[in-house]
Design a protein around this motif. Structure first.
Motif, PDB file in Angstrom:
ATOM      1  N   ALA A 185       0.830  -1.214   0.000  1.00  0.00           N
ATOM      2  CA  ALA A 185       0.000   0.000   0.000  1.00  0.00           C
ATOM      3  C   ALA A 185       0.862   1.261   0.000  1.00  0.00           C
ATOM      4  N   GLU A 186       1.974   1.239   0.756  1.00  0.00           N
ATOM      5  CA  GLU A 186       2.852   2.416   0.795  1.00  0.00           C
ATOM      6  C   GLU A 186       3.545   2.629  -0.549  1.00  0.00           C
ATOM      7  N   ILE A 187       3.942   1.546  -1.194  1.00  0.00           N
ATOM      8  CA  ILE A 187       4.566   1.653  -2.522  1.00  0.00           C
ATOM      9  C   ILE A 187       3.584   2.281  -3.510  1.00  0.00           C
ATOM     10  N   LEU A 188       2.326   1.892  -3.404  1.00  0.00           N
ATOM     11  CA  LEU A 188       1.331   2.366  -4.366  1.00  0.00           C
ATOM     12  C   LEU A 188       0.926   3.820  -4.156  1.00  0.00           C
ATOM     13  N   LYS A 189       1.439   4.442  -3.103  1.00  0.00           N
ATOM     14  CA  LYS A 189       1.186   5.873  -2.910  1.00  0.00           C
ATOM     15  C   LYS A 189       2.090   6.737  -3.795  1.00  0.00           C
ATOM     16  N   ALA A 190       3.123   6.125  -4.375  1.00  0.00           N
ATOM     17  CA  ALA A 190       4.156   6.913  -5.060  1.00  0.00           C
ATOM     18  C   ALA A 190       3.961   6.956  -6.575  1.00  0.00           C
ATOM     19  N   ARG A 191       4.422   8.062  -7.147  1.00  0.00           N
ATOM     20  CA  ARG A 191       4.449   8.167  -8.613  1.00  0.00           C
ATOM     21  C   ARG A 191       5.772   7.633  -9.167  1.00  0.00           C
ATOM     22  N   LEU A 192       6.779   7.517  -8.304  1.00  0.00           N
ATOM     23  CA  LEU A 192       8.083   6.945  -8.667  1.00  0.00           C
ATOM     24  C   LEU A 192       8.593   6.193  -7.452  1.00  0.00           C
ATOM     25  N   VAL A 193       9.035   4.965  -7.665  1.00  0.00           N
ATOM     26  CA  VAL A 193       9.556   4.151  -6.559  1.00  0.00           C
ATOM     27  C   VAL A 193      11.051   3.957  -6.756  1.00  0.00           C
ATOM     28  N   LEU A 194      11.794   4.329  -5.739  1.00  0.00           N
ATOM     29  CA  LEU A 194      13.228   4.104  -5.707  1.00  0.00           C
ATOM     30  C   LEU A 194      13.464   2.999  -4.679  1.00  0.00           C
ATOM     31  N   ALA A 195      14.364   2.103  -4.986  1.00  0.00           N
ATOM     32  CA  ALA A 195      14.491   0.958  -4.081  1.00  0.00           C
ATOM     33  C   ALA A 195      15.839   0.281  -4.219  1.00  0.00           C
ATOM     34  N   SER A 196      16.325  -0.228  -3.090  1.00  0.00           N
ATOM     35  CA  SER A 196      17.399  -1.216  -3.136  1.00  0.00           C
ATOM     36  C   SER A 196      16.828  -2.578  -2.768  1.00  0.00           C
ATOM     37  N   SER A 197      15.583  -2.600  -2.342  1.00  0.00           N
ATOM     38  CA  SER A 197      14.851  -3.857  -2.160  1.00  0.00           C
ATOM     39  C   SER A 197      14.410  -4.352  -3.533  1.00  0.00           C
ATOM     40  N   LEU A 198      14.837  -5.544  -3.902  1.00  0.00           N
ATOM     41  CA  LEU A 198      14.430  -6.082  -5.207  1.00  0.00           C
ATOM     42  C   LEU A 198      12.908  -6.133  -5.314  1.00  0.00           C
ATOM     43  N   HIS A 199      12.257  -6.556  -4.253  1.00  0.00           N
ATOM     44  CA  HIS A 199      10.802  -6.675  -4.355  1.00  0.00           C
ATOM     45  C   HIS A 199      10.082  -5.343  -4.195  1.00  0.00           C
ATOM     46  N   GLY A 200      10.795  -4.328  -3.720  1.00  0.00           N
ATOM     47  CA  GLY A 200      10.243  -2.985  -3.831  1.00  0.00           C
ATOM     48  C   GLY A 200      10.109  -2.616  -5.295  1.00  0.00           C
ATOM     49  N   LEU A 201      11.126  -2.968  -6.086  1.00  0.00           N
ATOM     50  CA  LEU A 201      11.089  -2.711  -7.529  1.00  0.00           C
ATOM     51  C   LEU A 201      10.035  -3.579  -8.215  1.00  0.00           C
ATOM     52  N   VAL A 202       9.998  -4.847  -7.844  1.00  0.00           N
ATOM     53  CA  VAL A 202       9.078  -5.789  -8.502  1.00  0.00           C
ATOM     54  C   VAL A 202       7.620  -5.370  -8.279  1.00  0.00           C
ATOM     55  N   ILE A 203       7.281  -5.062  -7.038  1.00  0.00           N
ATOM     56  CA  ILE A 203       5.889  -4.690  -6.746  1.00  0.00           C
ATOM     57  C   ILE A 203       5.520  -3.382  -7.457  1.00  0.00           C
ATOM     58  N   ALA A 204       6.417  -2.417  -7.422  1.00  0.00           N
ATOM     59  CA  ALA A 204       6.121  -1.151  -8.105  1.00  0.00           C
ATOM     60  C   ALA A 204       5.842  -1.398  -9.588  1.00  0.00           C
ATOM     61  N   GLU A 205       6.742  -2.116 -10.246  1.00  0.00           N
ATOM     62  CA  GLU A 205       6.591  -2.328 -11.689  1.00  0.00           C
ATOM     63  C   GLU A 205       5.407  -3.233 -12.002  1.00  0.00           C
ATOM     64  N   ALA A 206       5.088  -4.145 -11.108  1.00  0.00           N
ATOM     65  CA  ALA A 206       3.920  -5.007 -11.325  1.00  0.00           C
ATOM     66  C   ALA A 206       2.644  -4.180 -11.411  1.00  0.00           C
ATOM     67  N   PHE A 207       2.626  -3.072 -10.669  1.00  0.00           N
ATOM     68  CA  PHE A 207       1.450  -2.192 -10.682  1.00  0.00           C
ATOM     69  C   PHE A 207       1.619  -1.023 -11.656  1.00  0.00           C
ATOM     70  N   GLY A 208       2.666  -1.071 -12.464  1.00  0.00           N
ATOM     71  CA  GLY A 208       2.848  -0.055 -13.493  1.00  0.00           C
ATOM     72  C   GLY A 208       3.450   1.243 -13.007  1.00  0.00           C
ATOM     73  N   ILE A 209       4.073   1.229 -11.842  1.00  0.00           N
ATOM     74  CA  ILE A 209       4.714   2.440 -11.316  1.00  0.00           C
ATOM     75  C   ILE A 209       6.182   2.436 -11.720  1.00  0.00           C
ATOM     76  N   PRO A 210       6.687   3.518 -12.321  1.00  0.00           N
ATOM     77  CA  PRO A 210       8.112   3.564 -12.681  1.00  0.00           C
ATOM     78  C   PRO A 210       8.992   3.362 -11.454  1.00  0.00           C
ATOM     79  N   ALA A 211      10.086   2.655 -11.627  1.00  0.00           N
ATOM     80  CA  ALA A 211      10.949   2.336 -10.485  1.00  0.00           C
ATOM     81  C   ALA A 211      12.404   2.322 -10.931  1.00  0.00           C
ATOM     82  N   ARG A 212      13.280   2.609  -9.977  1.00  0.00           N
ATOM     83  CA  ARG A 212      14.728   2.620 -10.257  1.00  0.00           C
ATOM     84  C   ARG A 212      15.485   1.995  -9.087  1.00  0.00           C
ATOM     85  N   TYR A 213      16.404   1.117  -9.415  1.00  0.00           N
ATOM     86  CA  TYR A 213      17.270   0.525  -8.399  1.00  0.00           C
ATOM     87  C   TYR A 213      18.300   1.552  -7.948  1.00  0.00           C
TER      88      TYR A 213
END
Length: 272
Positions: A185-213
């Motif tokens: 839910a917290e990830i889905l609040k963002a328009r851009l997700v930055l992450a060093s958590s691999l699954h932070g990136l995976v969940i963001a992109e799964a929902f169509g939110i741009p993400a960067r490692y």
């Protein structure tokens, strides 16, 4: 009568402690990593969440008695924990663990996270189908209607468990130690997700939110990130080394994910 009176003053029997042991009948055991201190890392815990939900599509559970016991490895960079005859659905090689730690000689592989894991396993004589995908990519499909992007924040940062101390006290940090549904839910609040958590990136992109490692430290090997990106058809993987740099770079290009091959590769036959 005297015996009955005495019994009224005897201490009540102590309640029995809950039993923590494997199920005493043939079943499929799902292995996923968990920190030794008892905390729960949301990315690893998604294995339990996703596999349980997939089974629910056919009215099955991890507690079902089956004809033959088995052990299943799904989400996570956990193949160095694999034992002979384990079943693999979407797992990956860690990259930072010595290759000598991988000792399984017989594996029943249905899908892997990406082509680097495929190559690692094939070089050791395993048969690997060309079905790629981290099962966490299935979350939007398995929980359709429960979660949705709301884009109320410019960005959030989801650290890898080992990077958490590096961003302590900083704003817009999503702890991977929170409950899985809270992290999503917290990830889905963002328009851009930055992450060093691999699954932070995976969940963001799964929902169509741009993400960067964001590579805040050298703790994690690049192997698992490359494996994920290559598995989604993106070989032009570029990462940032700081949050300001990541904000300038923006998200990686999006990709199309078809959940059907990964779902079709699920080892339903274990639940006979």
């Amino acid at each position: 009568m005297l015996k009955r009176i005495r019994s009224l003053f005897e201490p009540a029997p102590k309640p029995q402690a809950p039993v923590s042991a494997p199920l005493p009948y043939r079943h499929v055991s799902l292995f996923h990593w968990r920190p030794a201190n008892g905390s729960v890392n949301f990315g690893d815990h998604l294995s339990q969440v996703v596999v349980s939900r997939v089974l629910g599509l056919r009215g099955l559970t991890l507690d079902d008695q089956v004809e033959q016991s088995a052990r299943l490895l799904a989400i996570g960079s956990i193949l160095h924990f694999a034992a002979h005859d384990d079943v693999v659905w979407g797992s990956g090689v860690n990259g930072k663990v010595p290759e000598s730690a991988f000792t399984a000689q017989r594996l029943d592989i249905r899908a892997v996270r990406g082509p680097l894991t495929e190559e690692f396993l094939r070089s050791r004589g395993h048969r690997v189908p060309m079905v790629y995908g981290d099962p966490a990519l299935l979350v939007p499909h398995l929980y359709a209607g429960r979660f949705r992007p709301i884009a109320e924040k410019a960005h959030v940062f989801v650290p890898n468990l080992h990077d958490l101390r590096l961003v302590a006290g900083k704003p817009d940090v999503v702890s991977p130690l929170a409950g899985w549904n809270t992290v999503v839910a917290e990830i889905l609040k963002a328009r851009l997700v930055l992450a060093s958590s691999l699954h932070g990136l995976v969940i963001a992109e799964a929902f169509g939110i741009p993400a960067r490692y964001v590579r805040l430290s050298e703790t994690e090997n690049l192997f698992k990130y490359r494996d994920y990106y290559y598995g989604t058809g993106r070989t032009d993987f570029e990462y940032a080394t700081s949050i300001p740099q990541a904000l300038e770079m923006g998200g990686m290009p999006a990709f199309d994910f078809d959940p059907r091959p990964l779902l079709d590769a699920f080892p339903w036959d274990l639940w006979r």
